[in-house]
Design an enzyme around this catalytic site. Structure first.
Site, PDB file in Angstrom:
ATOM      1  N   THR A 334       7.370  -7.978 -42.122  1.00  0.00           N
ATOM      2  CA  THR A 334       6.205  -8.848 -42.213  1.00  0.00           C
ATOM      3  C   THR A 334       5.027  -8.193 -41.510  1.00  0.00           C
ATOM      4  O   THR A 334       5.134  -7.114 -40.943  1.00  0.00           O
ATOM      5  CB  THR A 334       6.488 -10.204 -41.537  1.00  0.00           C
ATOM      6  OG1 THR A 334       7.198  -9.959 -40.318  1.00  0.00           O
ATOM      7  CG2 THR A 334       7.306 -11.121 -42.402  1.00  0.00           C
ATOM      8  N   THR A 352       4.035 -11.674 -45.721  1.00  0.00           N
ATOM      9  CA  THR A 352       5.163 -10.798 -46.006  1.00  0.00           C
ATOM     10  C   THR A 352       5.357 -10.579 -47.498  1.00  0.00           C
ATOM     11  O   THR A 352       4.903 -11.383 -48.315  1.00  0.00           O
ATOM     12  CB  THR A 352       6.461 -11.401 -45.431  1.00  0.00           C
ATOM     13  OG1 THR A 352       7.542 -10.484 -45.581  1.00  0.00           O
ATOM     14  CG2 THR A 352       6.827 -12.694 -46.146  1.00  0.00           C
ATOM     15  N   ASN A 354       8.617  -9.601 -47.885  1.00  0.00           N
ATOM     16  CA  ASN A 354      10.033  -9.610 -47.492  1.00  0.00           C
ATOM     17  C   ASN A 354      10.485  -8.209 -47.088  1.00  0.00           C
ATOM     18  O   ASN A 354       9.959  -7.660 -46.125  1.00  0.00           O
ATOM     19  CB  ASN A 354      10.932 -10.221 -48.560  1.00  0.00           C
ATOM     20  CG  ASN A 354      12.236 -10.742 -47.959  1.00  0.00           C
ATOM     21  OD1 ASN A 354      12.308 -11.045 -46.769  1.00  0.00           O
ATOM     22  ND2 ASN A 354      13.276 -10.828 -48.755  1.00  0.00           N
ATOM     23  N   GLU A 373      11.013 -12.415 -52.189  1.00  0.00           N
ATOM     24  CA  GLU A 373      11.211 -13.567 -51.315  1.00  0.00           C
ATOM     25  C   GLU A 373      12.447 -14.386 -51.695  1.00  0.00           C
ATOM     26  O   GLU A 373      13.003 -15.099 -50.867  1.00  0.00           O
ATOM     27  CB  GLU A 373       9.982 -14.488 -51.372  1.00  0.00           C
ATOM     28  CG  GLU A 373       8.704 -13.859 -50.856  1.00  0.00           C
ATOM     29  CD  GLU A 373       8.662 -13.777 -49.352  1.00  0.00           C
ATOM     30  OE1 GLU A 373       9.523 -14.389 -48.697  1.00  0.00           O
ATOM     31  OE2 GLU A 373       7.768 -13.100 -48.829  1.00  0.00           O
ATOM     32  N   ASP A 376      15.490 -14.718 -49.500  1.00  0.00           N
ATOM     33  CA  ASP A 376      15.550 -15.554 -48.308  1.00  0.00           C
ATOM     34  C   ASP A 376      16.239 -16.890 -48.542  1.00  0.00           C
ATOM     35  O   ASP A 376      16.414 -17.659 -47.600  1.00  0.00           O
ATOM     36  CB  ASP A 376      14.139 -15.803 -47.758  1.00  0.00           C
ATOM     37  CG  ASP A 376      13.599 -14.592 -47.005  1.00  0.00           C
ATOM     38  OD1 ASP A 376      14.376 -13.654 -46.794  1.00  0.00           O
ATOM     39  OD2 ASP A 376      12.415 -14.598 -46.636  1.00  0.00           O
ATOM     40  N   SER A 405      12.245 -19.430 -43.592  1.00  0.00           N
ATOM     41  CA  SER A 405      11.642 -18.228 -43.019  1.00  0.00           C
ATOM     42  C   SER A 405      11.776 -18.260 -41.503  1.00  0.00           C
ATOM     43  O   SER A 405      12.042 -19.305 -40.903  1.00  0.00           O
ATOM     44  CB  SER A 405      10.164 -18.159 -43.421  1.00  0.00           C
ATOM     45  OG  SER A 405       9.458 -17.213 -42.650  1.00  0.00           O
ATOM     46  N   SER A 406      11.568 -17.098 -40.882  1.00  0.00           N
ATOM     47  CA  SER A 406      11.544 -17.004 -39.416  1.00  0.00           C
ATOM     48  C   SER A 406      10.118 -16.893 -38.870  1.00  0.00           C
ATOM     49  O   SER A 406       9.934 -16.749 -37.659  1.00  0.00           O
ATOM     50  CB  SER A 406      12.345 -15.785 -38.954  1.00  0.00           C
ATOM     51  OG  SER A 406      13.681 -15.858 -39.375  1.00  0.00           O
ATOM     52  N   GLY A 426       8.488  -8.905 -38.096  1.00  0.00           N
ATOM     53  CA  GLY A 426       9.826  -8.479 -37.722  1.00  0.00           C
ATOM     54  C   GLY A 426      10.961  -9.284 -38.310  1.00  0.00           C
ATOM     55  O   GLY A 426      12.083  -9.235 -37.792  1.00  0.00           O
ATOM     56  N   GLY A 427      10.710 -10.045 -39.382  1.00  0.00           N
ATOM     57  CA  GLY A 427      11.791 -10.764 -40.034  1.00  0.00           C
ATOM     58  C   GLY A 427      12.511 -11.710 -39.098  1.00  0.00           C
ATOM     59  O   GLY A 427      11.890 -12.476 -38.356  1.00  0.00           O
TER      60      GLY A 427
END
Length: 540
Positions: A334, A352, A354, A373, A376, A405-406, A426-427
């Site tokens: 991201t 992002t 992804n 995406e 996810d 998502s994070s 950083g996902g």
């Protein structure tokens, strides 16, 4: 098949956000080193902090020309889509949190013209950064297999090197059309039709009707009062805001700052993170799943106190101890933007495509890198392993649904005034990275630069492994969690594994409030871009 989750002028949410978590022993000698680091800027009127200094400058130029924070965020994000296409772009998605200071009717002004600087970058070309070169090397096979990517990122069959000029003329043309005609050209015009044609040619099933049905979702932010601060975060379908607030409420039970400092404090942070990761997998898109109970729990200090009782200061546990009912998702690369303008309007936005270069397909007609995406979502067919919990039904794919998502864009208030804007790329490691930086600054009282520079630890519950930094960035900075901390964690039963590079990069802006100087509570701004990605901020 190519599946995409597209958005342009990404989701806008009125809110306030912030982050925390990091070792007390940052790199030696960084306190007070602001004048010697390009990763730090001190300004009075406005600051833009991104993963790439060129985009920070473009955002600052928009602020200087009279634009506000949202204008600058769009310009900076479009720029990142050009110079950092492995991590972001208009073929991807984003979460934006913004706060308007004293002007609730503020609208996006000049929103079309802000596409022009990014268009110029794409047309004239830009130098390949060390971070982009690393991402290209990791995705080398995928780039070689796709003609659109090959045409942009290779020369004579070889990947472009650091410092080489990279041009994406098709993307420049796309941005030019958007700057003149607006988003209708993307969703229901020439760009959209060309994009759909390329996707279908590649085997995808997206239609122009899918683009026309797309809409930006505006949701109420979530918030909590912690450590005499108001922390506002992004609501689902991202899990970042709720997970951070849950972690902070758990750690607040220990008292600040002693309770979160030193080796024991790091152990507690890891344990709180593991609990948060277990609970977060009950989240999903609120348009499809009733999240009222789980979200209420995650924001509740009482629920946090219950989880705190399950933390043992002398040992850690396997994943089942934390209620690992569902398997984790592992979202990926991201880019993050933090912005504050002269009126203290603030934007925290994470975007992002992804994984690096998304679906590893570049639309030849538009120059747009397509995201993946869809990866996810939780997949029911992936539940065959006896060693892993089943996938989470709350995040199963449905038509029109948005994946979990994070992303953790955050804004922090102090006595009703803007105190900080932060977030990270950083996902799945975004939650830990953002939380560490927040704790470093607000709990451990580290200055903004040291808060970002401090070495980090990460955990995703599954696998049950602590990832710790021990590597040297292209900036020459070495990030390493000290040996005595690692030894303490191992003694408590943690399994440790070093990571060879950046897994999160944080963009932080702090306002140093000066309420007694007759300036209405407006203080100077300190902006920090994380050197882990080689970025730097801009301000004036």
């Amino acid at each position: 098949m190519v599946s995409t989750y597209l958005s342009f002028l990404w989701p806008v949410i009125t809110c306030v956000l912030f982050t925390l978590l990091a070792p007390t022993s940052s790199l030696n000698g960084l306190n007070g080193a602001h004048k010697n680091r390009r990763e730090v800027v001190v300004a009075r009127h406005g600051v833009v902090a991104t993963d790439d200094g060129r985009c920070s400058k473009i955002g600052m130029d928009v602020l200087r020309a009279g634009g506000h924070a949202v204008d600058a965020s769009v310009a900076a994000a479009l720029c990142l889509g050009v110079v950092s296409p492995a991590s972001s772009g208009i073929g991807g998605g984003a979460f934006m949190l913004n706060m308007y200071a004293g002007n609730a009717t503020l609208k996006m002004s000049g929103i079309l013209s802000v596409a022009v600087p990014a268009e110029d970058l794409a047309r004239r070309g830009f130098k390949v950064s060390p971070n982009l070169r690393k991402q290209m090397e990791i995705t080398k096979l995928g780039i070689s297999a796709d003609k659109g990517l090959r045409d942009v990122f290779t020369l004579n069959g070889n990947l472009l090197e650091i410092g080489d000029i990279c041009r994406n003329k098709k993307l420049a043309e796309t941005l030019r059309v958007i700057s003149k005609l607006g988003v209708k050209a993307f969703y229901n015009g020439s760009i959209g039709f060309n994009l759909i044609k390329d996707i279908q040619k590649a085997g995808g099933i997206l239609t122009i009707k899918d683009l026309q049905r797309y809409e930006v979702k505006i949701r109420e932010p979530i918030s909590s009062n912690i450590m005499d601060l108001k922390v506002i975060g992004m609501p689902p379908p991202t899990s970042g805001g709720a997970s951070m607030i849950l972690m902070l409420n758990i750690l607040a039970q220990y008292g600040v700052s002693f309770g979160v400092s030193g080796p024991l404090g790091i152990h507690r942070r890891i344990e709180a993170l593991k609990h948060a990761f277990a609970v977060r997998m009950n989240l999903g898109d609120p348009d499809f799943v009733d999240l009222s109970k789980v979200l209420s729990d995650m924001l509740s200090p009482k629920f946090a106190a219950t989880l705190k009782k399950a933390i043992n200061d002398n040992r850690t546990f396997d994943a089942s101890h934390y209620g690992d009912r569902w398997n984790q998702i592992h979202d990926h690369g991201t880019s993050h933007v933090s912005i504050v303008d002269r009126k203290r309007n603030a934007v925290s936005m994470t975007n992002t495509v992804n994984v690096y270069f998304g679906a590893v397909i570049l639309s030849p007609s538009t120059g747009i890198v397509l995201n993946n995406e869809m990866d996810d979502f939780s997949m029911p067919l992936n539940s065959t392993s006896k060693n892993l919990p089943p996938p989470a039904p709350a995040n199963f794919i449905r038509p029109g649904k948005r994946p979990l998502s994070s992303m953790s864009p955050t804004i922090v208030l102090k006595d009703g005034k803007l105190k900080a804007v932060l977030g990270a790329s950083g996902g799945a490691n975004i939650i830990a990275g953002t939380t560490e930086v927040f704790l470093n600054h607000f709990a451990l009282k580290m200055d903004p630069l040291s808060s970002v520079m401090a070495p980090r630890v990460y955990h995703q519950l599954i696998p049950n492994t602590v990832l710790y930094e021990n590597w040297t960035a292209v900036s020459g900075d070495h990030f390493e969690v000290p040996a005595y901390i690692r030894a303490s964690l191992e003694k408590k039963g943690h399994v440790l594994k070093s990571i060879p590079g950046a897994t999160s990069a944080c963009q932080l802006i702090v306002q140093e409030l000066e309420t007694n100087k007759g300036n209405g509570g407006v203080g100077r701004l300190v902006g920090v871009s994380d050197p882990r990605k080689g970025g730097f901020p801009a301000g004036f």
